[in-house]
Design a protein around this motif. Structure first.
Motif, PDB file in Angstrom:
ATOM      1  N   SER A 362       0.824  -1.206   0.000  1.00 32.70           N
ATOM      2  CA  SER A 362       0.000   0.000   0.000  1.00 32.70           C
ATOM      3  C   SER A 362       0.859   1.257   0.000  1.00 32.70           C
ATOM      4  O   SER A 362       0.573   2.225  -0.719  1.00 32.70           O
ATOM      5  N   GLN A 363       1.927   1.258   0.792  1.00 34.15           N
ATOM      6  CA  GLN A 363       2.813   2.415   0.863  1.00 34.15           C
ATOM      7  C   GLN A 363       3.565   2.619  -0.454  1.00 34.15           C
ATOM      8  O   GLN A 363       3.666   3.736  -0.963  1.00 34.15           O
ATOM      9  N   VAL A 364       4.080   1.526  -1.016  1.00 27.37           N
ATOM     10  CA  VAL A 364       4.844   1.617  -2.257  1.00 27.37           C
ATOM     11  C   VAL A 364       3.944   2.073  -3.402  1.00 27.37           C
ATOM     12  O   VAL A 364       4.307   2.958  -4.192  1.00 27.37           O
ATOM     13  N   THR A 365       2.747   1.485  -3.496  1.00 26.42           N
ATOM     14  CA  THR A 365       1.823   1.848  -4.578  1.00 26.42           C
ATOM     15  C   THR A 365       1.411   3.312  -4.468  1.00 26.42           C
ATOM     16  O   THR A 365       1.332   4.026  -5.477  1.00 26.42           O
ATOM     17  N   ALA A 366       1.173   3.782  -3.255  1.00 25.35           N
ATOM     18  CA  ALA A 366       0.750   5.170  -3.061  1.00 25.35           C
ATOM     19  C   ALA A 366       1.862   6.160  -3.385  1.00 25.35           C
ATOM     20  O   ALA A 366       1.597   7.287  -3.840  1.00 25.35           O
ATOM     21  N   LYS A 367       3.110   5.782  -3.182  1.00 19.94           N
ATOM     22  CA  LYS A 367       4.248   6.692  -3.383  1.00 19.94           C
ATOM     23  C   LYS A 367       4.847   6.621  -4.787  1.00 19.94           C
ATOM     24  O   LYS A 367       5.645   7.476  -5.165  1.00 19.94           O
ATOM     25  N   PHE A 368       4.490   5.581  -5.547  1.00 15.46           N
ATOM     26  CA  PHE A 368       5.101   5.413  -6.873  1.00 15.46           C
ATOM     27  C   PHE A 368       4.449   6.403  -7.837  1.00 15.46           C
ATOM     28  O   PHE A 368       3.485   6.096  -8.531  1.00 15.46           O
ATOM     29  N   ARG A 369       4.986   7.618  -7.860  1.00 19.61           N
ATOM     30  CA  ARG A 369       4.470   8.709  -8.667  1.00 19.61           C
ATOM     31  C   ARG A 369       5.630   9.423  -9.352  1.00 19.61           C
ATOM     32  O   ARG A 369       6.532   9.930  -8.684  1.00 19.61           O
ATOM     33  N   CYS A 370       5.623   9.465 -10.682  1.00 18.30           N
ATOM     34  CA  CYS A 370       6.694  10.102 -11.452  1.00 18.30           C
ATOM     35  C   CYS A 370       6.129  11.305 -12.201  1.00 18.30           C
ATOM     36  O   CYS A 370       5.337  11.139 -13.144  1.00 18.30           O
ATOM     37  N   TYR A 371       6.509  12.488 -11.747  1.00 25.41           N
ATOM     38  CA  TYR A 371       6.011  13.728 -12.339  1.00 25.41           C
ATOM     39  C   TYR A 371       7.152  14.745 -12.416  1.00 25.41           C
ATOM     40  O   TYR A 371       8.246  14.533 -11.879  1.00 25.41           O
ATOM     41  N   TRP A 405      12.467   9.467  -3.509  1.00 22.88           N
ATOM     42  CA  TRP A 405      11.441   8.675  -2.839  1.00 22.88           C
ATOM     43  C   TRP A 405      11.637   7.179  -3.080  1.00 22.88           C
ATOM     44  O   TRP A 405      11.248   6.355  -2.258  1.00 22.88           O
ATOM     45  N   TYR A 406      12.265   6.836  -4.208  1.00 23.38           N
ATOM     46  CA  TYR A 406      12.421   5.421  -4.545  1.00 23.38           C
ATOM     47  C   TYR A 406      13.310   4.719  -3.522  1.00 23.38           C
ATOM     48  O   TYR A 406      12.984   3.628  -3.044  1.00 23.38           O
ATOM     49  N   SER A 407      14.421   5.331  -3.199  1.00 23.32           N
ATOM     50  CA  SER A 407      15.342   4.716  -2.232  1.00 23.32           C
ATOM     51  C   SER A 407      14.711   4.622  -0.856  1.00 23.32           C
ATOM     52  O   SER A 407      14.913   3.647  -0.130  1.00 23.32           O
ATOM     53  N   GLU A 408      13.924   5.633  -0.493  1.00 20.71           N
ATOM     54  CA  GLU A 408      13.323   5.659   0.844  1.00 20.71           C
ATOM     55  C   GLU A 408      12.148   4.686   0.976  1.00 20.71           C
ATOM     56  O   GLU A 408      12.011   4.006   1.994  1.00 20.71           O
ATOM     57  N   VAL A 409      11.312   4.624  -0.049  1.00 19.46           N
ATOM     58  CA  VAL A 409      10.067   3.849   0.055  1.00 19.46           C
ATOM     59  C   VAL A 409      10.217   2.433  -0.477  1.00 19.46           C
ATOM     60  O   VAL A 409       9.722   1.474   0.114  1.00 19.46           O
TER      61      VAL A 409
END
Length: 469
Positions: A362-371, A405-409
């Motif tokens: 849930s956390q990974v899916t919510a944070k996987f945002r590339c803008y 965010w990728y490394s952190e999440v």
């Protein structure tokens, strides 16, 4: 069980071990004789007694009497039960799963022992440990004897995106807890063990335990729930669930949250230390990773108004997102990924995850945002519209393109991205990763079952994007 080799012999072992007296002075001769009848147990106990953790003043332990004095009866019982379990698992396809269950069982027993020693010294800590060790008996026996049924329940879990407990109940018609309780009765285990495996203790917080029978039931039930939170739930739910169980059992077991948190950490370390000493084929981290995979569900980040969730776009009676959830789980299990996500193009150049399975899904899916204007590795791969495997995100070639965010999440070391194309149009991307470094991509990503699954995802995305009246 009675007509098959393997775990059927465990009942007698448990009865023998549980009868070993708590008073070393009064029962040493009987205990020693019991241990010496088992060469493997004798060898392991002497090895543990002479390990650096237990060695005292350079003294060499060469007899079982000395080992009993050094280790204490609770360790002897635990090792004996672990070996009884291990002896039944050789050359079984489900052996890794069962090894992980034994690790969880040993931790559960150790925690029950320590809580009893701390909060109820008038009751037997050794008895508490055996009750704790047996808490996942039903799960282990079902995995051993009904492995094909358990595999079917996992397929059902993926297909319907339901919990492991729901899938097992639908497949077997009975829960793991009830199987364990029935086996305890069938084996005629001591009353305290049978009572500790009774699955229902009510929904209201229990009262203070007035006798040993009640204490061991409540203590082992609490320890089983803590064990499940540590070994079966995602990281982000672990602390919340443990806090909830501490509050529920607080009055009955005289629990203090700070003490229990410290005790849990200590028991995890003690479990790992003993497993290393007996050269057990699994450690705590490996067991937690494996058992959590069996309990994972595919989560999605879509609202009820999204077209992918609409019944009007159904495929064979399922909404597009239900198809996506099933296929993601199948891909995740086949290639043993740590995370598997489905991502969609968003606006002119963005990329967002809408569904995922794996550790902290849930956390990974919510944070996987590339803008945004700053280029990143994921959108660069998306623009190429070709299969891409990145062996090491930390290599100089890629490290500057990896978002913070990728490394952190996520923190994965290797990943693969696979485009979902229809007549050259990009409908979405499959993202899947490994926490540890993988030098090469999994085989058959563009053929066999994987080709079929990609086609199913394309169909689901096309159906979800179609106009509805």
């Amino acid at each position: 069980m009675d007509s098959s080799p393997g775990f059927a012999g465990l009942g007698a072992s448990v009865q023998t071990i549980s009868r070993l007296g708590d008073d070393l002075d009064g029962g040493t001769r009987e205990i020693t004789a019991t241990i010496l009848r088992d060469a493997a147990l004798t060898s392991k106990l002497l090895r543990i007694s002479n390990s650096s953790r237990n060695a005292r003043g350079g003294r060499n332990v060469s007899t079982i009497d000395q080992a009993l004095m050094v280790l204490g009866l609770n360790t002897v019982k635990s090792v004996a039960l672990s070996l009884a379990l291990l002896g039944s698992l050789s050359n079984k396809p489900q052996s890794n799963q069962l090894h992980a269950e034994i690790v969880a069982a040993y931790f559960c027993g150790t925690l029950a022992c320590e809580i009893t020693r701390l909060n109820a010294p008038r009751f037997s800590a050794q008895e508490a440990q055996v009750c704790g060790l047996m808490q996942n008996l039903g799960r282990m026996m079902a995995t051993y004897y009904l492995y094909e049924d358990i595999e079917r329940s996992r397929a059902l879990q993926a297909e319907k995106n339901i919990t492991e407990d729901e899938a097992v109940l639908e497949t077997l018609g009975i829960s793991f807890d009830n199987i364990g309780a029935a086996i305890a009765r069938h084996w005629c285990l001591p009353d305290v063990l049978q009572n500790s495996l009774a699955p229902d203790i009510g929904k209201a917080p229990p009262r203070v335990a007035a006798n040993a029978l009640t204490w061991h039931q409540l203590c082992s039930s609490f320890c089983r729930r803590v064990t499940d939170a540590l070994f079966r739930l995602p990281d982000n739910r672990e602390k919340i669930e443990i806090a909830r169980e501490i509050e529920f059992f607080r009055g009955a077991l005289h629990l203090k949250e700070v003490e229990i948190r410290e005790l849990i950490d200590k028991c995890l370390l003690d479990t790992d230390a003993l497993l290393a000493e007996i050269a057990f084929p699994s450690n705590v981290d490996q067991a937690r990773t494996l058992l959590r995979k069996a309990s994972e569900r595919v989560l999605d980040m879509l609202s009820s108004g999204d077209r992918l969730t609409q019944d009007s776009n159904s495929i064979g009676g399922r909404t597009p997102v239900e198809v996506i959830q099933q296929v993601l789980r199948l891909i995740h299990d086949k290639y043993n990924f740590d995370h598997t996500l489905i991502c969609l193009p968003d606006s002119s150049s963005g990329l967002i995850a809408i569904a995922g399975v794996g550790k902290n899904a849930s956390q990974v899916t919510a944070k996987f945002r590339c803008y945004g204007p700053k280029p990143d590795l994921f959108r660069a791969i998306m623009a190429r519209k070709t299969d891409m495997f990145i062996a090491d995100v930390r290599s100089p070639t890629y490290v500057k393109l990896v978002p913070e965010w990728y490394s952190e999440v996520v923190g994965a070391r290797s990943f693969v991205m696979l485009p979902l194309l229809s007549e050259g149009k990009l409908l979405g991307m499959i993202y899947a990763d490994y926490s540890e470094l993988h030098s090469s991509a999994p085989q058959e990503l563009a053929e066999g079952s994987m080709l079929e699954w990609r086609d199913q995802l394309i169909q689901a995305l096309q159906s979800g994007s179609s106009k509805t009246s």
